[in-house]
Each structure stands twice: as structure tokens, then as C-alpha cells.
Design an enzyme around this catalytic site. Structure first.
Site, PDB file in Angstrom:
ATOM      1  N   ASP A 151       0.829  -1.200   0.000  1.00 13.15           N
ATOM      2  CA  ASP A 151       0.000   0.000   0.000  1.00 13.15           C
ATOM      3  C   ASP A 151       0.870   1.260   0.000  1.00 13.15           C
ATOM      4  O   ASP A 151       1.817   1.361   0.785  1.00 13.15           O
ATOM      5  CB  ASP A 151      -0.868  -0.034   1.266  1.00 13.15           C
ATOM      6  CG  ASP A 151      -1.916   1.059   1.278  1.00 13.15           C
ATOM      7  OD1 ASP A 151      -2.748   1.082   0.361  1.00 13.15           O
ATOM      8  OD2 ASP A 151      -1.908   1.890   2.209  1.00 13.15           O
ATOM      9  N   HIS A 159     -10.348  -1.646  -5.656  1.00 10.64           N
ATOM     10  CA  HIS A 159     -11.261  -1.192  -4.594  1.00 10.64           C
ATOM     11  C   HIS A 159     -11.244   0.330  -4.406  1.00 10.64           C
ATOM     12  O   HIS A 159     -11.997   0.849  -3.596  1.00 10.64           O
ATOM     13  CB  HIS A 159     -10.892  -1.897  -3.287  1.00 10.64           C
ATOM     14  CG  HIS A 159      -9.532  -1.480  -2.805  1.00 10.64           C
ATOM     15  ND1 HIS A 159      -8.370  -1.938  -3.393  1.00 10.64           N
ATOM     16  CD2 HIS A 159      -9.152  -0.609  -1.861  1.00 10.64           C
ATOM     17  CE1 HIS A 159      -7.337  -1.379  -2.811  1.00 10.64           C
ATOM     18  NE2 HIS A 159      -7.774  -0.553  -1.875  1.00 10.64           N
ATOM     19  N   ASP A 160     -10.345   1.030  -5.101  1.00 11.12           N
ATOM     20  CA  ASP A 160     -10.322   2.499  -5.030  1.00 11.12           C
ATOM     21  C   ASP A 160     -10.894   3.125  -6.294  1.00 11.12           C
ATOM     22  O   ASP A 160     -10.861   4.352  -6.454  1.00 11.12           O
ATOM     23  CB  ASP A 160      -8.885   3.011  -4.882  1.00 11.12           C
ATOM     24  CG  ASP A 160      -8.281   2.677  -3.541  1.00 11.12           C
ATOM     25  OD1 ASP A 160      -9.040   2.543  -2.566  1.00 11.12           O
ATOM     26  OD2 ASP A 160      -7.045   2.537  -3.474  1.00 11.12           O
TER      27      ASP A 160
HETATM   28  C1  NOJ Z   1      -4.459   3.015  -0.892  1.00  5.14           C
HETATM   29  C2  NOJ Z   1      -5.568   2.061  -0.615  1.00  5.14           C
HETATM   30  O1  NOJ Z   1      -5.811   1.304  -1.774  1.00  5.14           O
HETATM   31  C3  NOJ Z   1      -6.749   2.891  -0.179  1.00  5.14           C
HETATM   32  O2  NOJ Z   1      -7.918   2.138  -0.125  1.00  5.14           O
HETATM   33  C4  NOJ Z   1      -6.397   3.510   1.142  1.00  5.14           C
HETATM   34  O3  NOJ Z   1      -7.414   4.396   1.542  1.00  5.14           O
HETATM   35  C5  NOJ Z   1      -5.083   4.296   1.067  1.00  5.14           C
HETATM   36  N1  NOJ Z   1      -4.064   3.608   0.334  1.00  5.14           N
HETATM   37  C6  NOJ Z   1      -4.539   4.558   2.437  1.00  5.14           C
HETATM   38  O4  NOJ Z   1      -4.077   3.359   2.981  1.00  5.14           O
END
Ligand code: NOJ
Length: 554
Positions: free
Chosen positions: A198, A328-329
Site C-alpha cells: 500500500d 477497490h479504489d
Molecule cells: C491506498 C488504498 O488502496 C486505499 O484504499 C487507502 O485508503 C489508502 N491507500 C490509504 O491506505
């Protein structure tokens, strides 16, 4: 070839995948139940977003204990069982390491905030206030507001690039690095095969902590907080301490990184990461709000072609690509770039063809393989902290957008678009749970779900099966050279993959219009056979139907 170069990786957002015990939350035994489904699809590995103990402020990207599975997902034993069962089925397991920050509920932080001189004091980034008592600088947090929060016990502020409940770790402290590496080794001992890292490009901070220049009237300013001075050194150390000795695959999340930077991160001789997720191609429909507010525009497909092609050519023979459109983002591609109404099948398969025809490792996000869509929820139906904070700041406090404008944008790009429960069948809650789902199921589940899709004449799942099988069978997809054709065209993505005397041509119409193209006519002249086509009963021709996509052998 390494397994991950020939493989396809399937991302699971466990909370929304399959609930086995009726509490409304997807869990690890639920994933075990669905392993045959993943086998049928044909993928090689599963990446699980964080399953560790967490208060879930950011859906698990706020870890309270790196060695403990959160009870809502099951137990450590359940994870061991999943790993064992996955391995039996020939599937590898990739976990998500969130090492830029922890949860404020992590014992390291609880201790760190107590005083300036205990064992954990320097595990996080603490700074004194400015003389007037305000934050050390004007950096903004990604989820809105200041990137600093004050703690009276220490009379200091701590840094958080994300929510205040996600304090950033101090990677300059060798102990922090050892703690992170140890947690990774612990999971290796349980059989984990690799890591998605991440925001790994944010671990090294600009230690001058200077104010940055923003837009007029902007109190907190977003900064380019990636590629800090020691980033490569830290990642190399991680490689040497964990990834290389234990032969673990790695894919790092690299927001903001340029191609040069991606190359540095992934060139094998530098011994950092195997692959990196670049963000540039996902910005083709993002606009800049005048006052820093969220904004979108019509997707610029010429830009998509340029960015992906550049990545293909610049990394060729030097490093390996990570290919993705959804995660998921991100939101759902048929709704975001395609047409989720009359051309859902066509647009889902068109963009899938573009991605899976490229050189690199394709990542599929749960539900992408059945063409799931963005729901059009109201503000109170969203869960994501990022969206909620932005709504409060940009709509309620600063009136930069009306609720309607805000929603029109988020219906396109909200992270929650991809986080609704997986749609398995037409039974209540899409067969995701017997209980009350933790998050509202997309109301279109009666039409769009695994069962209906597989039974349909136009099955997106079956198209994905073919793409996956092709990659396994045909070295041209993994090893063939990439060559872009018709680079000036704004609507058609066309490219060759070439291996020795074999030549495949990929042609994709990215619009909902029929397009006739002389250049395509030229390209397909004397093609030999059809490898794949998303319009079954149509001939290969230079008149492309809406979202028509094909791969032909030349
Ligand atoms: C990237 C992750 O994919 C996301 O979901 C998260 O909010 C941020 N990093 C912070 O960890």
C-alpha cells in the site's frame, strides 16, 4: 518467466465478497467456499485487501495488529485454512501490507503518543507546533483537512497523510523497518506468496517539512508526497530483508510516479519491486477543480492510448507492468468509461480486451469479470471516509459544489462504486449474505450477477475465461513485443503483439458509435484467423460496431 508474469491476479475485497456466517460481512471461510469459482475463472492468484485487526476507519487500511486477523473476517486459523486450500487449488495468496501508516489503535502508536522518550516515541513522525501553536506546516491530508493532529500528552503534532486515525510510520527509524519486515516474515511462515504494498512510494518523507504553495485561500495544501529522499533505499532494504530471501512477489502502489520512477522501482537489477501500480492512465477523466474541489471530464481515450503505450514501450525488456482498470479504489469501467446500459457486455469486454492484450500482469477486481456497475447512491448511502470528508468540506462548509454536482461526480468515480457486495445470484442480497449486508447491494443485482451472467449468451465471465486461458496458452501475450498502430486516432485502440514470426492484432472501438475506418481496413487486410471477438455473429471488418473488440492473427 516467473509465475506472476504468466499469471493473472484476482483482487478480493473480503468485506464484500462472500459472507459465510450471516453477519452481513464477507469473511475468509466465504472465500474458501468460492475457490472453485475462481478456479473456474482460471486466475492464478488472489490478492486480499487488508484482513488484519482494524477499527475499519478506512476499511482495514488502518491496521491495529499486523499479525492478527480481524474477528469479523474470521481467525488466523481461517486464514491458514484459506492459504492451504488455495494452494491445493493451485492458487497463490497475496496479502496487502499497509506500511506507510498504522491505525491509531495500534499499540505502537498508543505507546508513542504517551511521551517523547519511550521505546515507541520515534515510531511515528512527531513535530513541535509553530510558535503560534498551529500545525508544523500547511500540508493537507488526502482525506481532507490538515495532515497534522495535536496530542496534548506530548505537546506535539503527528503526521498523517490520510485520516487522523492513520498516523504515518517513521521509516527513518530502523526499528520501524524491522517491525514491518518481521510482520511480513511472519506471514511468509504461514505460506503467503507475495505482497501488494500500500502507498509504498510515500514511506520516505521530505524531512524539511516546509509549507507548500497552494491555491489562493487554500488553508491546507495537497502535496506530492511520493518518492521522498530515502524511498528507494528503504524499498531496496525491504527487498533484501524480505522479498528476495523469501522469494515473495511484490507489487507496489505508486500514486504520482512517473514512468521513470516506475522503472526505477521495478527494474530487476535494482532489486526493489517486481511491479508497480501506476496511476496515470486512470486520470483520463479527472479534471482540476478551480478551488481544489473534485471534478471529472469526458474520458480522453487518446490520452489512455498514449499513457498505456508509453508504459508498454518504456518498460519493454527493462521491467514488468502491472495492468489494471478496476480495484477497490476505482469505480466500475462499464459505468465510468463505457456504457452500462445498452452496451454493458460490449464495453466491459472491449476494455478487458485492451488490458489483457497488453504486456504485463493483469489484475481483475471482484465483479469486474461479470461487468458490475456503479450504483447511483445518495450521499447518506456512501460509507467511504474520503467521500464523506470531501462532502463535508466541499459541499457543506465551502459550498464549492452543490449536492447534485457532487453526486454526479461521485457516481462516476467514488471508491465505494467498487465496494458494493459481490452479486452472486438473484436471491435476496444478491446471494452475498443471509443476513443484513454491511453495505447496500447494488439494486441492479437481479439482472447483473454471476449466475445470470454465466447462463447468458453474452457472458462477460466467459469472455474473461477466454482472455485468461489465452494468456496461459500463448506466449505471444506474455512475451510478444508491443507496437501501437493508428496512434492519432481518438476512438480506436489498435496494436500489434509480435513474437518471432507470429503477429496478433488487437482492435477496439472505445465508443458507443459505429465507426468506419480506412486505417483498420488496411490493418486487417489478409488477416488469417480470429483469436477473439466480442461480437459473435459479426464478420471481422473495418466497420466497427459500438465497443467492438477483436484480436486477429495476421
Ligand atoms: C491506498 C488504498 O488502496 C486505499 O484504499 C487507502 O485508503 C489508502 N491507500 C490509504 O491506505
Amino acid at each position: 518467466m516467473k509465475w506472476w508474469q504468466k499469471g493473472i491476479i484476482y483482487e478480493i475485497y473480503p468485506k464484500s465478497f462472500y459472507d459465510s456466517n450471516g453477519d452481513g460481512i464477507g469473511d475468509l471461510p466465504g472465500i474458501v467456499t468460492k475457490l472453485p469459482y475462481l478456479k473456474e475463472l482460471g486466475v492464478d492468484a488472489i490478492w486480499l485487501t487488508p484482513i488484519y485487526l482494524s477499527p475499519q476507519v478506512d476499511n482495514g487500511y488502518d491496521v491495529a495488529d499486523y499479525r492478527k486477523v480481524d474477528p469479523m473476517f474470521g481467525s488466523n486459523h481461517d486464514l491458514e485454512r484459506l492459504i492451504e486450500q488455495a494452494h491445493k487449488n493451485g492458487l497463490k495468496i497475496i496479502l496487502d501490507m499497509v506500511a506507510n501508516h498504522t491505525s491509531d489503535q495500534c499499540v505502537w502508536f498508543k505507546e508513542s503518543k504517551k511521551s517523547r522518550n519511550n521505546y515507541f516515541s520515534d515510531f511515528y513522525i512527531w513535530r513541535d507546533p509553530k510558535p503560534d501553536g498551529s500545525a508544523p506546516n500547511n500540508w493537507a491530508a488526502s482525506f481532507g483537512g490538515s495532515a497534522w493532529t495535536y496530542v496534548p500528552e506530548r505537546r506535539q503534532y503527528y503526521l498523517h497523510y490520510y485520516a487522523a486515525q492513520q498516523p504515518d510510520l517513521n521509516w527513518e527509524n530502523p526499528l520501524v523497518r524491522q517491525y514491518v519486515f518481521d510482520a511480513m516474515r511472519y506471514w511468509k511462515a504461514q505460506g503467503v506468496d507475495g505482497w501488494r504494498l500500500d502507498v509504498i512510494t510515500q514511506i520516505s518523507k521530505d524531512l524539511s517539512f516546509k509549507d507548500v504553495k497552494g491555491l489562493p485561500g487554500q488553508k491546507y495544501v495537497p502535496l506530492k508526497n511520493t518518492s521522498g529522499p530515502h524511498m528507494h533505499q528503504f524499498i531496496h532494504e525491504l527487498n533484501q530483508q524480505v522479498l528476495s530471501p523469501f522469494e515473495m512477489m511484490s507489487v507496489g502502489e505508486a500514486p504520482n510516479s512517473s514512468i521513470d520512477e516506475i522503472l526505477k522501482l521495478t527494474a530487476p537489477e535494482r532489486e526493489e519491486l517486481d511491479m508497480a501500480f501506476s496511476f496515470e492512465h486512470m486520470r483520463i477523466d479527472k479534471a482540476a477543480g478551480k478551488h481544489g474541489e473534485i471534478a471529472v471530464k469526458k474520458p480522453d481515450f487518446k490520452q489512455l492510448k498514449d499513457v498505456l503505450s508509453k508504459m508498454q514501450t518504456e518498460l519493454a525488456d527493462k521491467a514488468w507492468n502491472a495492468l489494471y482498470f478496476e480495484n477497490h479504489d476505482r469505480s466500475r469501467i462499464p459505468s465510468r468509461w463505457g456504457n452500462d446500459k445498452e452496451y454493458r457486455y460490449e464495453s466491459a469486454t472491449a476494455f478487458a480486451t485492451i488490458l489483457h492484450g497488453l504486456c504485463g500482469t493483469p489484475f481483475i477486481f471482484q465483479g469486474e469479470e461479470i461487468g458490475m456497475t456503479n450504483p447511483t447512491y445518495s450521499v447518506d448511502e456512501y460509507e467511504d471516509i474520503d467521500l464523506k470528508n470531501k462532502y463535508q468540506e466541499q459541499v457543506e462548509e465551502k459550498h464549492l459544489l452543490t449536492t447534485e454536482e457532487f453526486l454526479n461526480i461521485e457516481h462516476k468515480i467514488a471508491r465505494d462504486n467498487g465496494r458494493t457486495p459481490m452479486q452472486w445470484d438473484t436471491s435476496p442480497n444478491a446471494g452475498f449474505t443471509q443476513g443484513k449486508p454491511w453495505y447496500k447491494v447494488n439494486p441492479d443485482y437481479k439482472q447483473i450477477n454471476v449466475k445470470v451472467d454465466i447462463a447468458s449468451k453474452k457472458s462477460i465471465f466467459k469472455y474473461y475465461q477466454k482472455l485468461i486461458a489465452l494468456r496461459h496458452q500463448e506466449d505471444i501475450l506474455t512475451e510478444g513485443k508491443y507496437q501501437e498502430m493508428m496512434p492519432e486516432d481518438k476512438n480506436i485502440f489498435a496494436y500489434y503483439r509480435v513474437l518471432e514470426n507470429k503477429r496478433w492484432l488487437v482492435v477496439v472501438n472505445m465508443t458507443d458509435r459505429q465507426i468506419e475506418s480506412d486505417q483498420v481496413k488496411d490493418l486487417i487486410k489478409d488477416y488469417r484467423s480470429v483469436i477473439l471477438h466480442n461480437y459473435k455473429s459479426k464478420e471481422i471488418s473495418a466497420t466497427l460496431a459500438p465497443y467492438e473488440a477483436y484480436i486477429v492473427q495476421k
